[in-house]
Design an enzyme around this catalytic site. Structure first.
Site, short mmCIF file in Angstrom:
data_model
loop_
_atom_site.label_atom_id
_atom_site.label_comp_id
_atom_site.label_asym_id
_atom_site.label_seq_id
_atom_site.Cartn_x
_atom_site.Cartn_y
_atom_site.Cartn_z
N THR A 113 34.35 41.67 43.35
CA THR A 113 35.74 42.08 43.18
C THR A 113 36.54 41.41 44.29
O THR A 113 36.11 41.41 45.45
CB THR A 113 35.91 43.60 43.28
N ARG B 99 31.19 51.74 50.30
CA ARG B 99 30.95 50.79 49.21
C ARG B 99 29.49 50.35 49.14
O ARG B 99 28.94 50.16 48.06
CB ARG B 99 31.89 49.60 49.33
N ALA C 8 38.30 43.95 52.16
CA ALA C 8 38.58 43.09 51.02
C ALA C 8 37.29 42.60 50.40
O ALA C 8 36.49 41.98 51.07
CB ALA C 8 39.44 41.92 51.45
N CYS C 9 37.11 42.88 49.13
CA CYS C 9 36.04 42.33 48.30
C CYS C 9 34.69 43.05 48.45
O CYS C 9 34.30 43.45 49.54
CB CYS C 9 35.82 40.85 48.55
N THR C 10 34.02 43.17 47.32
CA THR C 10 32.64 43.66 47.29
C THR C 10 31.84 42.74 46.38
O THR C 10 32.21 42.53 45.22
CB THR C 10 32.56 45.10 46.75
#
Length: 499
Positions: free
Chosen positions: A46, A264, A25-27
């Protein structure tokens, strides 16, 4: 009213995708002001969890709090005293507060911006020595407790440190706080351990869900805030690692790097600097990256929309499935990875901070995409707004045609389900809108910056009007795009429309 449905094929892809990425979850990213074309500091994130998860965009107004009043997190039981006076701040909350408020990101009226959080987790050995505290500080409370309480970014970091020391952290997290003096990057490593640094102006960073800090000079009190036992805990856990004779935080606290964080980190760095020497096989990616390139706001938007363009990887959500939500072959899996822009993105935000923008305006602009920016626009918001457009405030947990989030979610679903007929038509139009807004924003910001000196109320009213008018016009265009996609989507063999 549009009848929103997801085809079985799309649902299978999303289900498989969610099962394989449940912990991802999340970058986040930071680009120091010395590396930008206009001298602004860029930072953002994000917010990822799952498809079809409504997010709102609101302003929480300033208020005085009764003595003894506490913030209460219904999701885990965390409580903390409210300040005597809460500052106004913007927020991007969930619509199910009983499961956690998750205010996530925004400006407060003192010019502090915050993005909270990128989730991360310490390795098992660390957690046995300093476990997370069930009712400690979590992402669900972070922005709601900090933004209304602090006047500077450093104060925000210090308050988080105080809470984690006294009450513990419910989970590992990465937080960024910024103001006119720069941006702080903070890792909450374990139940009571944390390290924060003032981020250098001449570096950039991309950070998904793992810790990244390497060696930190704990004696540099001006640029570092850290718990007393961060090294001691690592040694006690027997996970202490040195690099070049110095304590390395990430290597000591992290579990092994997983594929989703690898993909990522690698693709994010390469998106900004294709000449970077990092490789997909690296076992660790350092936080502070150097480059001779300079970047723009559009580069930051491109980063958050990245789906491995220019790399020998394909997005995981494009895998060929067997009809049961599983990959058809393991060979296919080897060519696929988890991208920054994925179906789990619920919103994305970018703070563009400039020295010449007053703290009363937030010190900059937040460019916000409610819903994934894959086929949705970033709109600019100054930090002095007091209202948001009504479509941002719809609280439905399922499709609602009056909702900004659900409209964008539907557009993304339609384009993803039918890539051949729809191609890049939607995002091409969106980027055209963004180009216009970017060109206009400096003039708007200058006018409101000049006005706030003599008449703060008039400046706020002007910022409100401009942002509300833009949002209303944009939402009408999004509804037209949605209707056109529904009308033009391919029909199945029985002649029925598929969504």
């Amino acid at each position: 009213m549009i009848n929103k449905k997801i085809s079985l094929g799309v649902l299978s892809i999303l289900t498989a995708f969610s099962l394989q990425s449940v912990s991802y979850a999340c970058t986040g990213f930071i680009i120091g002001k010395d590396l930008t074309k206009d001298g602004s500091l860029l930072x953002g994130r994000t917010e990822d969890l799952e498809p079809h998860h409504n997010k709102n965009f609101i302003v929480r107004l300033a208020k005085d709090n009764p003595a003894g009043e506490k913030w209460k997190d219904l999701s885990n039981g965390f409580e903390y005293p409210l300040p005597e006076h809460s500052y106004r701040y913007s927020a991007i909350p969930d619509v199910t507060p009983n499961k956690g408020v998750y205010d996530e990101a925004g400006f407060n009226e003192c010019g502090v911006s915050m993005s909270a959080t990128v989730s991360a987790s310490a390795n098992d050995a660390i957690q046995k020595i300093d476990p997370y505290v069930k009712n400690g500080l979590a992402e669900s409370s972070m922005a709601s407790v900090i933004l209304p309480s602090v006047k500077t970014a450093r104060e925000g970091v210090a308050l988080i440190a105080k809470i984690v020391t006294e009450k513990g952290a419910a989970e590992g997290n990465i937080v960024t706080l910024a103001d006119k003096d720069g941006i702080w990057y903070m890792e909450i490593l374990s139940g009571h351990q944390y390290v924060a640094i003032k981020f250098p102006d001449d570096k950039y960073a991309v950070f998904p869900n793992t810790f990244y800090l390497g060696h930190v000079d704990f004696n540099d009190k001006e640029n570092t805030i850290a718990s007393e036992d961060v090294e001691k805990v690592a040694k006690k856990a027997k996970s202490y690692i040195e690099v070049d004779g110095k304590f390395h935080i990430a290597k000591s606290y992290n579990p092994p790097l997983n594929d989703a964080n690898r993909s990522r980190s690698f693709s994010g760095i390469k998106s900004l600097d294709p000449d970077s020497k990092v490789t997909y096989k690296d076992s660790n990616y350092e936080l502070l990256q150097s480059t001779d390139k300079t970047f723009s706001l559009e580069d930051a938007m491109k980063l958050q929309r990245n789906r491995f363009e220019g790399l020998d990887l394909k997005p995981l959500d494009q895998m060929a499935l067997d009809g049961k939500g599983k990959p058809k072959s393991k060979k296919a899996v080897k060519g696929y990875a988890y991208p920054i822009s994925n179906p789990n993105v619920m919103e994305a935000h970018i703070f563009q901070l400039k020295k010449d923008i007053p703290a009363e305006l937030g010190g900059g602009v937040m460019w916000l995409s409610i819903g994934s920016p894959r086929n949705a626009p970033y709109l600019p918001y100054l930090g002095n707004i007091s209202r948001t457009y009504e479509a941002y405030q719809e609280k439905s947990t399922q499709y609602n045609d009056k909702s900004w989030y659900w409209t964008v979610s539907h557009i993304n679903d339609l384009v993803a389900a039918h890539p051949k007929p729809f191609g890049t038509k939607v995002i091409d139009e969106i980027k055209g809108l963004e180009k216009t807004w970017i060109a206009e924003q400096d003039k708007t910001t200058k006018e409101i910056s000049d006005l706030v000196v003599s008449d703060p109320k008039a400046a706020q009213e002007k910022a409100d009007k401009i942002s509300l008018d833009r949002a209303e016009k944009t939402f009408k265009r999004l509804k037209a795009i949605e209707a056109k996609l529904v009308k033009e989507k391919p029909k199945n063999k029985k002649g029925l429309n598929r969504s």
